[in-house]
Design a protein around this motif. Structure first.
Motif, PDB file in Angstrom:
ATOM      1  N   GLU A 160      34.742  54.251  40.870  1.00 23.72           N
ATOM      2  CA  GLU A 160      33.780  53.776  41.586  1.00 23.72           C
ATOM      3  C   GLU A 160      34.024  52.318  41.671  1.00 23.72           C
ATOM      4  O   GLU A 160      33.603  51.757  42.492  1.00 23.72           O
ATOM      5  CB  GLU A 160      32.441  53.999  40.703  1.00 23.72           C
ATOM      6  CG  GLU A 160      31.996  55.567  41.216  1.00 23.72           C
ATOM      7  CD  GLU A 160      31.821  55.935  42.603  1.00 23.72           C
ATOM      8  OE1 GLU A 160      30.935  54.969  43.282  1.00 23.72           O
ATOM      9  OE2 GLU A 160      31.966  56.704  43.069  1.00 23.72           O
ATOM     10  N   GLY A 161      34.731  51.708  40.684  1.00 27.39           N
ATOM     11  CA  GLY A 161      34.954  50.245  40.705  1.00 27.39           C
ATOM     12  C   GLY A 161      35.788  49.755  41.614  1.00 27.39           C
ATOM     13  O   GLY A 161      35.875  49.084  42.365  1.00 27.39           O
ATOM     14  N   ALA A 162      37.040  50.880  42.100  1.00 27.49           N
ATOM     15  CA  ALA A 162      38.050  50.734  43.018  1.00 27.49           C
ATOM     16  C   ALA A 162      37.325  50.714  44.391  1.00 27.49           C
ATOM     17  O   ALA A 162      37.531  50.052  45.207  1.00 27.49           O
ATOM     18  CB  ALA A 162      39.064  51.536  42.939  1.00 27.49           C
ATOM     19  N   VAL A 163      36.247  51.521  44.359  1.00 27.69           N
ATOM     20  CA  VAL A 163      35.572  51.753  46.018  1.00 27.69           C
ATOM     21  C   VAL A 163      34.948  50.326  46.114  1.00 27.69           C
ATOM     22  O   VAL A 163      34.914  49.763  47.326  1.00 27.69           O
ATOM     23  CB  VAL A 163      34.633  52.883  45.592  1.00 27.69           C
ATOM     24  CG1 VAL A 163      33.667  53.078  46.923  1.00 27.69           C
ATOM     25  CG2 VAL A 163      35.097  54.225  45.543  1.00 27.69           C
ATOM     26  N   MET A 164      34.138  49.991  44.971  1.00 24.55           N
ATOM     27  CA  MET A 164      33.276  48.550  45.225  1.00 24.55           C
ATOM     28  C   MET A 164      34.352  47.672  45.752  1.00 24.55           C
ATOM     29  O   MET A 164      34.088  46.692  46.528  1.00 24.55           O
ATOM     30  CB  MET A 164      32.563  48.265  43.901  1.00 24.55           C
ATOM     31  CG  MET A 164      31.772  47.013  44.217  1.00 24.55           C
ATOM     32  SD  MET A 164      30.961  46.826  42.634  1.00 24.55           S
ATOM     33  CE  MET A 164      32.044  46.824  41.180  1.00 24.55           C
ATOM     34  N   GLN A 165      35.516  47.236  44.973  1.00 27.65           N
ATOM     35  CA  GLN A 165      36.498  46.336  45.296  1.00 27.65           C
ATOM     36  C   GLN A 165      37.116  46.585  46.678  1.00 27.65           C
ATOM     37  O   GLN A 165      37.372  45.756  47.431  1.00 27.65           O
ATOM     38  CB  GLN A 165      37.693  46.459  44.129  1.00 27.65           C
ATOM     39  CG  GLN A 165      37.021  45.798  42.868  1.00 27.65           C
ATOM     40  CD  GLN A 165      38.363  45.739  41.995  1.00 27.65           C
ATOM     41  OE1 GLN A 165      39.462  45.810  42.395  1.00 27.65           O
ATOM     42  NE2 GLN A 165      37.769  45.860  40.571  1.00 27.65           N
ATOM     43  N   ALA A 166      37.374  47.914  47.137  1.00 28.42           N
ATOM     44  CA  ALA A 166      37.827  48.053  48.457  1.00 28.42           C
ATOM     45  C   ALA A 166      37.118  47.673  49.460  1.00 28.42           C
ATOM     46  O   ALA A 166      37.635  47.233  50.363  1.00 28.42           O
ATOM     47  CB  ALA A 166      38.553  49.614  48.506  1.00 28.42           C
ATOM     48  N   LYS A 167      35.905  47.951  49.240  1.00 25.59           N
ATOM     49  CA  LYS A 167      34.796  47.681  50.263  1.00 25.59           C
ATOM     50  C   LYS A 167      34.797  46.020  50.460  1.00 25.59           C
ATOM     51  O   LYS A 167      34.516  45.570  51.620  1.00 25.59           O
ATOM     52  CB  LYS A 167      33.350  48.299  49.628  1.00 25.59           C
ATOM     53  CG  LYS A 167      32.273  48.076  50.825  1.00 25.59           C
ATOM     54  CD  LYS A 167      30.973  48.615  50.380  1.00 25.59           C
ATOM     55  CE  LYS A 167      29.946  48.473  51.147  1.00 25.59           C
ATOM     56  NZ  LYS A 167      28.551  48.994  50.927  1.00 25.59           N
TER      57      LYS A 167
END
Length: 188
Positions: A160-167
């Motif tokens: 979920e942290g990776a999703v936030m950063q990717a966004k």
């Protein structure tokens, strides 16, 4: 006598509405916005959903079902841990990193102040953890249950942290780091 539910219209509202909420945020979308995106009168929305929160619960459940279906899309079998997260990362890349994860988005936006949505999110995250536990147990059959549970929790938090950063970055770099550093380290 009330009109019977038109399931085609209902599915359209869910599909279009989910996309709209995922792209714009739940609080930024009014019922009017969702109805307009689905090309229905605003009042018709309430023929299908008791409230905007009930709609949120249903789009979360539909989103989760989509994840479960994709998890079994690799040659008709359940994915490995890395394949599971690759499929999720690919979804975000295909959507140009714009939407983020509906689960994470609504957890941040509504999880602290809406009990109905919070309860739904908690149940989905519990189901996700159980799904990941089966994958982690297959990789580590001799690890203690407590350690397996912690690994599953950290996988969800890390992804979920990776999703936030990717966004934010509009890049798959956070997913690559999650996979190549985090997942591969725990799988050693």
């Amino acid at each position: 006598m009330p009109r019977p539910v038109n399931f085609v219209v209902r599915e359209k509202i869910l599909s279009v509405g989910q996309e709209f909420v995922q792209a714009n945020g739940f609080n930024a979308c009014s019922v009017q916005d969702i109805a307009q995106a689905a090309n229905i009168p605003k009042g018709s929305f309430y023929s299908y959903f008791e409230s905007k929160e009930a709609f949120a619960v249903e789009i979360l459940q539909a989103y989760w079902v989509g994840i479960l279906e994709s998890d079994h899309s690799v040659n008709g079998r359940a994915t490995t841990l890395i394949e599971h997260f690759d499929l999720l990362a690919n979804y975000h890349e295909e959507n140009l990193f714009v939407k983020g994860c509906l689960l994470g988005n609504l957890a941040l936006e509504l999880g602290g102040n809406n009990a109905v949505v919070r309860d739904t999110l908690l149940e989905i995250f519990i189901q996700w953890k159980k799904l990941l536990l089966t994958k982690i147990q297959a990789e580590f059959p001799n690890k203690a249950e407590n350690e397996l549970n912690q690994l599953a929790d950290v996988c969800i938090s890390g992804f979920e942290g990776a999703v936030m950063q990717a966004k934010l970055l509009k890049s798959n770099t956070p997913f690559l780091s999650f996979k190549n550093i985090f997942l591969k380290q725990i799988l050693k």
